[in-house]
Design an enzyme around this catalytic site. Structure first.
Site, PDB file in Angstrom:
ATOM      1  N   ARG A 304       0.804  -1.264  -0.043  1.00  0.00           N
ATOM      2  CA  ARG A 304      -0.128   0.115  -0.122  1.00  0.00           C
ATOM      3  C   ARG A 304       0.911   1.229  -0.008  1.00  0.00           C
ATOM      4  NH1 ARG A 304      -5.452   1.500   0.307  1.00  0.00           N
ATOM      5  NH2 ARG A 304      -6.390  -0.570   0.648  1.00  0.00           N
ATOM      6  N   GLU A 705     -10.171   5.126   7.453  1.00  0.00           N
ATOM      7  CA  GLU A 705      -8.590   5.514   7.350  1.00  0.00           C
ATOM      8  C   GLU A 705      -8.211   6.873   6.741  1.00  0.00           C
ATOM      9  OE1 GLU A 705      -7.978   1.531   5.541  1.00  0.00           O
ATOM     10  OE2 GLU A 705      -6.187   1.545   6.497  1.00  0.00           O
TER      11      GLU A 705
HETATM   12  N1  MTE Z   1     -12.527   4.044  14.548  1.00  0.00           N
HETATM   13  C1  MTE Z   1     -12.513   3.636  15.852  1.00  0.00           C
HETATM   14  N2  MTE Z   1     -13.296   4.544  16.534  1.00  0.00           N
HETATM   15  N3  MTE Z   1     -11.757   2.775  16.229  1.00  0.00           N
HETATM   16  C2  MTE Z   1     -11.118   2.099  15.393  1.00  0.00           C
HETATM   17  O1  MTE Z   1     -10.423   1.058  15.998  1.00  0.00           O
HETATM   18  N4  MTE Z   1     -10.166   1.866  13.100  1.00  0.00           N
HETATM   19  C3  MTE Z   1     -10.023   2.304  11.943  1.00  0.00           C
HETATM   20  C4  MTE Z   1     -10.946   3.072  11.383  1.00  0.00           C
HETATM   21  N5  MTE Z   1     -11.645   3.887  12.250  1.00  0.00           N
HETATM   22  C5  MTE Z   1     -10.987   2.251  13.931  1.00  0.00           C
HETATM   23  C6  MTE Z   1     -11.714   3.402  13.721  1.00  0.00           C
HETATM   24  C7  MTE Z   1      -9.272   1.448  10.987  1.00  0.00           C
HETATM   25  S1  MTE Z   1      -7.569   1.119  11.022  1.00  0.00           S
HETATM   26  C8  MTE Z   1      -9.819   0.798   9.840  1.00  0.00           C
HETATM   27  S2  MTE Z   1      -9.318   0.026   8.583  1.00  0.00           S
HETATM   28  C9  MTE Z   1     -11.365   1.220  10.089  1.00  0.00           C
HETATM   29  O2  MTE Z   1     -11.895   2.170  10.829  1.00  0.00           O
HETATM   30  C10 MTE Z   1     -12.066  -0.076   9.721  1.00  0.00           C
HETATM   31  O3  MTE Z   1     -13.584  -0.017   9.939  1.00  0.00           O
HETATM   32  P1  MTE Z   1     -14.271   0.200   8.538  1.00  0.00           P
HETATM   33  O4  MTE Z   1     -13.978  -0.765   7.524  1.00  0.00           O
HETATM   34  O5  MTE Z   1     -15.762   0.131   9.039  1.00  0.00           O
HETATM   35  O6  MTE Z   1     -14.252   1.566   8.104  1.00  0.00           O
HETATM   36 MO1  MOS Z   2      -7.142  -0.757   9.345  1.00  0.00          MO
HETATM   37  S1  MOS Z   2      -5.160  -0.260   9.447  1.00  0.00           S
HETATM   38  O1  MOS Z   2      -6.881  -1.701   7.731  1.00  0.00           O
HETATM   39  O2  MOS Z   2      -7.181  -2.099  10.339  1.00  0.00           O
END
Ligand code: MTE
Ligand code: MOS
Length: 751
Positions: A304, A705
């Site tokens: 990535r 992200e």
């Molecule tokens: N938001 C919160 N509150 N807590 C989390 O652990 N993880 C992040 C993001 N937002 C996270 C977060 C990461 S690394 C990812 S990949 C995405 O949420 C994953 O969730 P989604 O695919 O539903 O967006």
């Molecule tokens: Mo998020 S770093 O892809 O869990």
């Protein structure tokens, strides 16, 4: 719609791993981690620990019935060390005792003799030693060598970003219980329930169907529980397997910080070439990724980094090479952005260097090179770009010219405080770059009282994915959200889940929910048509009312569901979704790996104190491409959290390992994270609605992200403020910009 967890969160009623009531006879685990970072184990002395009355048993690799292997991408990571250790904190033995305290104190009684080997913590040294996890990869577009010959300006340099603690509020942990017929039920704080199930099956040498993994929610994951939750669950499972007793292990914060991997630090070389009109003609970059002692997810993170090495810019000639370097640190891993931010920082550094060399603002170069629809990324995919739209909207909406002149006025009238600003465009591809992972499943039941239950492979970790799942079902059925319940993520209900990661959980699982609901809806409508004696195509359901030919019928949703049941119609469905149209050929490093990209631009303004080296982020004002958000409140939370987490990574969060590979920033007293006082004083979010069709759920683009990368802007705003104080300062491009580093930078000189 507000987050469905907000009510129980506020009341302290939400269930996390540590809230699960303990079954009588539960035992507690604790891991003994290697005290040295690299060496050969000569002797392991468990006798004193074993002699403790409360200690039930101590396990080593010899007690593993299946394979001592938990490597996800490369099989290079034992669950428990055999005869070598590769990082400080590497698990060597698992103590199981009758109390948490006893387990912890038994760990302290374990003794080890290790023949110490050279410790490498620097990725560049590892690369020189030929210590790579996987062969290097190169993404290429055009011909950089030829292109550099025609460049008017060429700049070279080094850029580095440090790691980052995930610092999920809930530390890693699991709770395993023995079940009938030699099965094991495990509650795990994991983003990847199937990863836990699969690796536990391998380690225990039993089939996956004997392992039930259940996840209600996580107190944060941020990538740190995508792969790295697995070992803790297996430790509990291993003890349960042998002892036939429930076993729980929740890590102490300092254990978690010491033994788990973090965001991969990178050291990179860049060379950028521009023509006389400031068009970037050529870009060469070499990334040295600090992977730690095992592959974990690092090769995927590396990929990535390559995908995002040109950020939101179109560069016709690119050569990007990346090395995943094996060092004696805990295996580094996924962290919000997954290598993307590390790649984007380098091109922003290259642009800043060029701008400084040419005596212009970086934004002059940035805006001239934003990628346009139809232009190609180095990996072959053509952009459907919102980059220029976001940039221009930021300019007009926030009156950037006025901000600039205010900063100039401030800097002219102040000697010991300076302000700086920056632009940070972002571009982030949505989809797992491993194509096969872009699939998801959902199980939907409609009960005879009209209530609905949903299970998916998505894990709720604060990002609000369950709320979105519920919204999908509510919209398809057109019923009240109160009629719907989202269940825990469970491998007995949903098999073969992809981890909740890559920001793709809502899209993938949401589409699976949509598919399942639509199938049930079709069958229910057919029943309504039968009752109302009309064609199915004229039946509509709206707000739990049934309409035939636009006329409301004397039939409610609840009655219709019951009628369908009485007619023996199937009211359950399993939906499966696989993202169409994505592909990638890594023999030529070309393809169309992303369902779509998310764009945005932020401007950041900061004030620095030139006596003390302290600083404040005055404002982050951004325009973000949401597609069409399906939940503005949840998405606002994701932007705010992401921005602050990005600022933390770029400014105050500093991971320090000593030369022996020992983590010195091993507690919250030595590792500073943003608190309420360090969030920007102003954070403005503009929801850019983009109307073109995309593959997002209800066209609501993934938001998990991308916002983290706006935080990179803070680094460059601080840098610009330093330059306003001392134009000759010699600061390089080494993130994080801690107050110490900033202070040194203020009084440094290139002359
Ligand atoms: N938001 C919160 N509150 N807590 C989390 O652990 N993880 C992040 C993001 N937002 C996270 C977060 C990461 S690394 C990812 S990949 C995405 O949420 C994953 O969730 P989604 O695919 O539903 O967006
Ligand atoms: Mo998020 S770093 O892809 O869990």
């Amino acid at each position: 719609m507000r987050n469905i967890d907000s009510y129980t969160h506020t009341r302290g009623e939400s269930v996390y791993l540590d809230d699960i009531p303990l079954t009588a006879g539960t035992l507690f685990g604790a891991v003994y981690g290697s005290p040295v970072a690299h060496g050969k184990i000569l002797k392991l002395d468990l006798s004193e620990a074993e002699a403790m009355e409360e200690v039930v048993r101590i396990f080593t690799y010899r007690d593993i019935p299946g394979k001592n292997q938990i490597g996800g991408i490369v099989p290079d990571e034992p669950l428990l060390a055999e005869d070598e250790v590769h990082y400080n904190g590497m698990p060597v033995a698992l103590v199981v005792a009758t109390s948490v305290e006893a387990a912890q104190s038994a760990v302290k009684k374990i003794k080890i003799e290790v023949e110490q080997h050279t410790v490498v913590t620097d990725p560049r040294i590892a690369q020189k030693n030929g210590s790579l996890l996987v062969p290097p990869r190169t993404f290429k577009l055009g011909d950089t060598q030829k292109a550099f010959e025609s460049c008017a300006h060429i700049f070279e340099g080094i850029a580095e970003t440090n790691g980052q603690e995930h610092l999920y509020i809930e530390t890693q942990g699991a709770y395993a219980l023995p079940a009938e017929n030699a099965a094991i039920k495990v509650y795990s704080s994991t983003q990847g329930p199937t990863a836990v199930q699969r690796h536990m099956a391998d380690v225990l040498g039993i089939p996956m169907h004997r392992i039930e993994v259940d996840v209600t929610r996580l107190g944060g994951g941020f990538g740190g529980k995508e792969d790295q939750a697995t070992s803790w669950a297996i430790f509990c499972g291993l003890a349960t397997y042998h002892l036939k007793k429930p076993v729980k292990y929740c890590l102490h914060r300092m254990e978690d910080m010491r033994m788990t991997g973090k965001r991969n630090p990178y050291s990179s070389d860049f060379k950028i070439g521009l023509d006389k009109d400031l068009k970037i003609i050529a870009y060469e970059v070499t990334f040295f990724q600090n992977a730690g002692a095992a592959a974990d997810l690092s090769p995927a993170v590396l990929e990535r980094t390559l995908f995002h090495c040109t950020n939101s810019y179109f560069v016709p000639n690119v050569k990007a090479t990346a090395y995943s370097c094996r060092t004696n640190l805990p295996p580094n891993t996924a962290f919000r952005g997954f290598g993307g931010p590390q790649g984007m920082f380098v091109i922003e550094a290259a642009i800043a260097k060029a701008a400084e060399g040419l005596g212009i603002a970086a934004s002059e170069i940035q805006k001239k090179n934003l990628i346009q629809t139809g232009e190609e990324f180095s990996y072959g995919q053509k952009a459907e770009s919102e980059a220029i739209v976001c940039w221009e909207k930021v300019q007009s909406l926030y009156d950037v010219e006025k901000i600039k002149s205010e900063i100039n006025a401030f800097n002219t009238s102040n000697t010991l405080y300076k302000k700086g600003m920056s632009f940070m465009p972002i571009c982030f591809g949505i989809s797992f770059t491993k194509i096969l992972m872009n699939q998801a499943r959902a199980l939907v039941h409609v009960y005879t009282d009209g209530s609905v239950s949903i299970s998916t492979g998505a894990v709720e970790m604060g990002q609000g994915v369950n709320t979105k799942m519920l919204q999908v079902a509510a919209a398809i059925f057109s019923i009240s959200p109160n009629k719907i319940k989202v269940n825990s993520t469970n491998t007995y209900r949903i098999a073969n889940t992809s981890p909740t990661a890559a920001s793709a959980a809502a899209d993938l699982n949401g589409k699976a929910v949509q598919i399942a609901c639509e199938k049930i809806l079709e069958r229910i409508k057919a029943v309504a048509a039968e009752i109302l004696k009309c064609g199915s195509s004229v039946i509509e359901i709206n707000g739990e009312k049934i309409y035939a030919n636009k006329e409301v019928a004397d039939l409610s949703w609840d009655q219709l569901v019951m009628a369908a049941y009485l007619k023996r119609v199937n009211l359950s469905e399993h939906g499966h979704y696989a993202t169409p149209g994505i592909h990638f050929d890594n023999t030529i490093e070309k393809g169309h790996p992303f369902a779509y990209h998310v764009y945005g631009t932020a401007i950041t303004t900061v004030t620095i104190d030139c006596l003390r080296g302290t600083y404040e982020v005055d404002a982050v004002k951004l325009v973000h491409d949401f597609g069409t958000t399906m939940n503005a409140i949840v998405d606002k939370g994701q932007i705010e959290g992401g921005v602050v987490q990005g600022i933390g990574w770029m400014t105050m969060e500093e991971i320090v390992y000593d030369a022996e590979g020992r983590l010195r920033s091993n507690a919250l007293s030595t590792y500073k994270v943003p608190d309420i006082y360090s969030v920007p004083k102003e954070l403005n979010i503009h929801y850019l609605e983009t109307l073109n069709d995309n593959l997002a759920i209800f066209r609501s683009k993934a938001v998990g992200e991308p916002p983290l990368m706006y935080g990179i802007g803070t680094y460059f705003a601080l840098r610009n403020a330093i330059k306003a104080f001392n134009p000759n300062s010699n600061i390089g491009f080494f993130a994080p910009m801690t107050p110490e580093k900033l202070l040194m930078g203020l009084y440094s000189s290139t002359k």
